[in-house]
Motif scaffolding. Structure first.
Motif, PDB file in Angstrom:
ATOM      1  N   ALA B  28       0.831  -1.208   0.000  1.00 11.78           N
ATOM      2  CA  ALA B  28       0.000   0.000   0.000  1.00 11.78           C
ATOM      3  C   ALA B  28       0.863   1.254   0.000  1.00 11.78           C
ATOM      4  O   ALA B  28       0.544   2.237  -0.686  1.00 11.78           O
ATOM      5  N   LEU B  32       0.884   4.035  -2.860  1.00 13.31           N
ATOM      6  CA  LEU B  32       0.646   5.440  -2.538  1.00 13.31           C
ATOM      7  C   LEU B  32       1.799   6.313  -3.038  1.00 13.31           C
ATOM      8  O   LEU B  32       1.586   7.387  -3.612  1.00 13.31           O
ATOM      9  N   GLN B  99      -4.581  14.630   0.041  1.00 15.13           N
ATOM     10  CA  GLN B  99      -4.647  13.183   0.256  1.00 15.13           C
ATOM     11  C   GLN B  99      -6.007  12.598  -0.117  1.00 15.13           C
ATOM     12  O   GLN B  99      -6.102  11.452  -0.560  1.00 15.13           O
ATOM     13  N   THR B 103      -6.738   9.737  -2.771  1.00 13.93           N
ATOM     14  CA  THR B 103      -7.552   8.557  -2.436  1.00 13.93           C
ATOM     15  C   THR B 103      -8.505   8.222  -3.587  1.00 13.93           C
ATOM     16  O   THR B 103      -8.634   7.061  -3.990  1.00 13.93           O
ATOM     17  N   LYS B 108      -9.820   4.169  -3.980  1.00 17.56           N
ATOM     18  CA  LYS B 108     -10.270   3.675  -2.680  1.00 17.56           C
ATOM     19  C   LYS B 108     -11.472   4.495  -2.215  1.00 17.56           C
ATOM     20  O   LYS B 108     -11.620   5.657  -2.585  1.00 17.56           O
ATOM     21  N   TRP B 182      -5.793   0.057   9.166  1.00 18.17           N
ATOM     22  CA  TRP B 182      -5.272   0.097   7.787  1.00 18.17           C
ATOM     23  C   TRP B 182      -4.774  -1.274   7.347  1.00 18.17           C
ATOM     24  O   TRP B 182      -5.037  -1.713   6.225  1.00 18.17           O
ATOM     25  N   ASN B 190      -7.705   4.167   2.454  1.00 18.10           N
ATOM     26  CA  ASN B 190      -6.475   4.950   2.459  1.00 18.10           C
ATOM     27  C   ASN B 190      -6.333   5.635   3.814  1.00 18.10           C
ATOM     28  O   ASN B 190      -7.318   6.104   4.385  1.00 18.10           O
TER      29      ASN B 190
END
Lengths: 262, 402
Positions: B28, B32, B99, B103, B108, B182, B190
């Motif tokens: 992840a 990202l 952010q 996402t 997500k 998470w 996210n």
């Protein structure tokens, strides 16, 4: 070869999977936790994971968080983990340590590896250290012939699986699901896939942890893995009052499971 | 200085930073990092962020001269960068919009976040409402008690707020719990990290999203006649501070000062002044300074300000301290609250208690530098959320009958 791989090979020759039990040192007291680890060995664990409690255990669920908090309140030290390692070795199982990396870093990786070796420990499982940032640790462990056991997860990519398997010694710790430690109603199908992928990447021994709490689950996992790792279920059985008999009964259930006798 | 210090890419800042996380999160974090590297140079992303900053947040934020306050700061000229005027009341929205957009970009549907004072939680809940994302906020139980109003704001915005009752029941435990969530839900979730700490790419990414503070303020200062002698910001994890510093990093004549929460005083042990009282270690996924005992167990921190009550600090700050580019000063609860009252009474601007630490630092600095100096202070947030706590501190609440 190492003490770990020797034991895993012996167990494989018996046509079964190994039972690997985890307990945090210091829960409910240092003395009781060491006694409990002897119970693990006596009741059928082949390998024991000794966990020095850490203040911020991000990969642990409520049961182990609670145990760690009680142990820390009781004043447990990293030294106590080495005491427990010695006790496990004397009792006849192979001891490893499962530690969050800051405890190792503050002691110094070299010193940590040396003290583990001196206590009779075979390796270290590092839940928050991957081979990427673990190069210093790997070097220190290799110098002392201590096994480095890294985790592989259902989310691990093919590329990362090769990295993880390549850096691991002893066994690869396959996490059965995406989540923290703790009991689950079922182990799920991801575990077998992680094991298969780890083997495809060259892993000699792959053990499965997270979510295994019953003999039936252990038997299922034992069908495809070299070892079954059980933590929260043993911690819960031991409990705040150090119930050695309840623990023994639980270990025996899981030990029968890895022998396909559930 | 030959090489620019600005916008350092990570994952390491000197020997600090990195990714010390469970393997389950590595994919992840890679995803990202990759998505962010593409987005930051993609006009469709950057233009949307600029549009949101202008039309939603209300940027650029203004600079306010505060002469009546400055009389108490050695007569130096003091200017405030008004992040308190942003939509949702603090600098946190700058980061969250970036952010949240990211996402959406990685497909997500759910965001999680930790919050201390509640500012980052409110900002995340706001962005989630705006962009139709499911939102869960983790907040230490002690913080839900001292910031009850922000808990209500988040719930009104449609977020689920989960009080975290483990450990010290503050920001650090909220982060632990958010990481646990998470790991379990990373396929559709996210983590919108609130500060410039944590594993890569968060320190660099959050810094980039907050950098607009210093990009604007540097240009605003030049328009006013020149760069300041110093930039002062409060620092917990360090997002408003790094955002306030970044564009000034290569201006070697500009002192950069982060004001840490010294609680009852660093000497008492009841504080959150990580760079003053900590040493290197790993916490929440990166190597930085942390408050810890000799074995490496994280120590409880203490501050009147929930937003600064954190035993770690972002790795880029630790690096800037180690190379001597930035200074980090401890500011006690008492000094921060005096500054809170002073700004409120002299200028009619009620600062967040977090930001009041920077104001206290500015008073100290102004008295050190004298009337010729110009000091730029980031007012990271407004004090509405702190009214009850301040009223209690100053003993202004009605007495209950005995």
């Amino acid at each position: 070869m190492s003490a770990l791989t020797d034991r895993l090979a012996e167990v494989r020759a018996e046509g079964r999977a190994a039972l690997i039990g985890y307990l945090p040192v210091g829960y409910p007291t240092v003395e009781a936790s060491v006694e409990a680890m002897r119970v693990l060995v006596d009741a059928g664990c082949d390998i024991v994971e000794v966990g020095p409690p850490y203040s911020d255990p991000v990969l642990d669920g409520p049961v182990i968080q609670h145990a760690a908090a009680i142990a820390l309140e009781g004043g447990v030290k990293v030294d106590d983990a080495f005491t427990a390692v010695e006790a496990v070795a004397q009792a006849g199982a192979v001891p490893v340590v499962m530690s969050y990396c800051n405890l190792m870093i503050q002691r110094g990786y070299e010193r940590f590896a040396q003290e583990l070796k001196a206590a009779g420990g075979a390796g270290v499982i590092t839940p928050d250290l991957t081979p990427d940032t673990g190069q210093d640790w790997i070097a220190a462990a290799r110098a002392e012939d201590v096994d480095t056991i890294f985790l592989a997860a259902p989310s691990t990519t093919r590329e990362r699986m090769h990295l993880t398997v390549g850096a691991s010694r002893g066994f690869v710790y396959a996490t059965s699901l995406m989540g923290v430690t703790g009991e689950r109603a079922s182990v799920g199908s991801a575990a077998e896939r992680v094991v298969v992928e780890a083997r495809a990447a060259g892993a000699e021994f792959v053990c499965v942890g997270l979510g295994v709490s019953t003999g039936v689950q252990a038997a299922d996992v034992a069908a495809y893995a070299d070892g079954v790792i059980v933590g929260s279920a043993f911690v819960k059985a031991l409990g705040d009052h150090g119930d050695m008999e309840a623990l023994r009964i639980k270990v025996q259930e899981l030990a029968a499971g890895v022998r396909g006798q559930s | 200085m030959t090489e620019s210090l600005q916008s350092a890419p990570g994952p390491f800042f000197g020997e600090f930073g990195g990714q010390f996380v469970p393997e389950a999160l590595m994919a992840a974090l890679d995803e990202l990092t990759d998505a962010y590297e593409k987005a930051r140079i993609d006009p469709s992303f950057t233009e949307e962020l600029v549009r949101l900053a202008r039309d939603y947040t209300g940027r650029p934020s203004i600079i306010t001269d505060v002469p009546r306050f400055a009389k108490h700061a050695g007569g130096a000229r003091v200017l405030l960068k008004r992040e308190d005027l942003n939509h949702t009341g603090s600098h946190k929205i700058n980061n969250v919009l970036g952010q949240a957009l990211l996402t959406k970009r990685i497909g997500k549907t759910r965001v999680i976040a930790e919050t201390g004072a509640g500012q980052h939680g409110v900002a995340t809940a706001t962005a989630a409402a705006l962009m139709d994302l499911e939102c869960v906020i983790y907040m230490g139980e002690e913080d839900t008690e001292r910031q009850a109003l922000n808990v209500a704001r988040m719930r009104l915005l449609g977020a689920e707020v989960i009080p975290v009752a483990t450990g010290t029941r503050t920001l650090r435990d909220a982060i632990n719990e958010a990481f646990r969530d998470w790991v379990a839900n990373v396929d559709h979730t996210n983590y919108v990290f609130g500060t410039a700490a944590g594993p890569h790419p968060f320190p660099a990414m959050v810094r980039d999203f907050q950098r607009i503070i210093s990009v604007e303020s540097r240009a605003q200062m030049l328009d006013l006649g020149g760069l300041p002698d110093a930039v002062v910001a409060c620092i917990g994890g360090g997002s408003n501070a790094i955002g306030s510093f970044d564009a000034f990093l290569d201006d070697t004549d500009v002192r950069l000062i982060g004001c840490e929460a010294a609680g009852d005083g660093v000497e008492t042990g009841r504080h959150a002044a990580t760079l003053t009282g900590g040493r290197p270690g790993i916490l929440h996924g990166s190597r930085s300074f942390i408050l810890q005992d000799e074995e490496g167990q994280t120590l409880p921190s203490h501050s009147i300000s929930a937003g600064l009550d954190y035993p770690g600090v972002g790795p880029e700050h630790t690096w800037l301290a180690s190379i001597g580019r930035a200074e980090y000063w401890p500011v006690t609860d008492a000094d921060a609250m005096d500054a809170f009252r002073l700004l409120t009474r002299t200028e009619g601007i009620m600062p967040a208690i977090e930001s009041s630490h920077a104001l206290a630092g500015a008073i100290r600095l102004g008295n050190e530098l004298g009337p010729d100096a110009t000091v730029l202070v980031t007012l990271s947030g407004r004090g509405d959320k702190d009214v009850e706590q301040a009223a209690r501190w100053f003993d202004m609440l009605p007495k209950e009958d005995a």
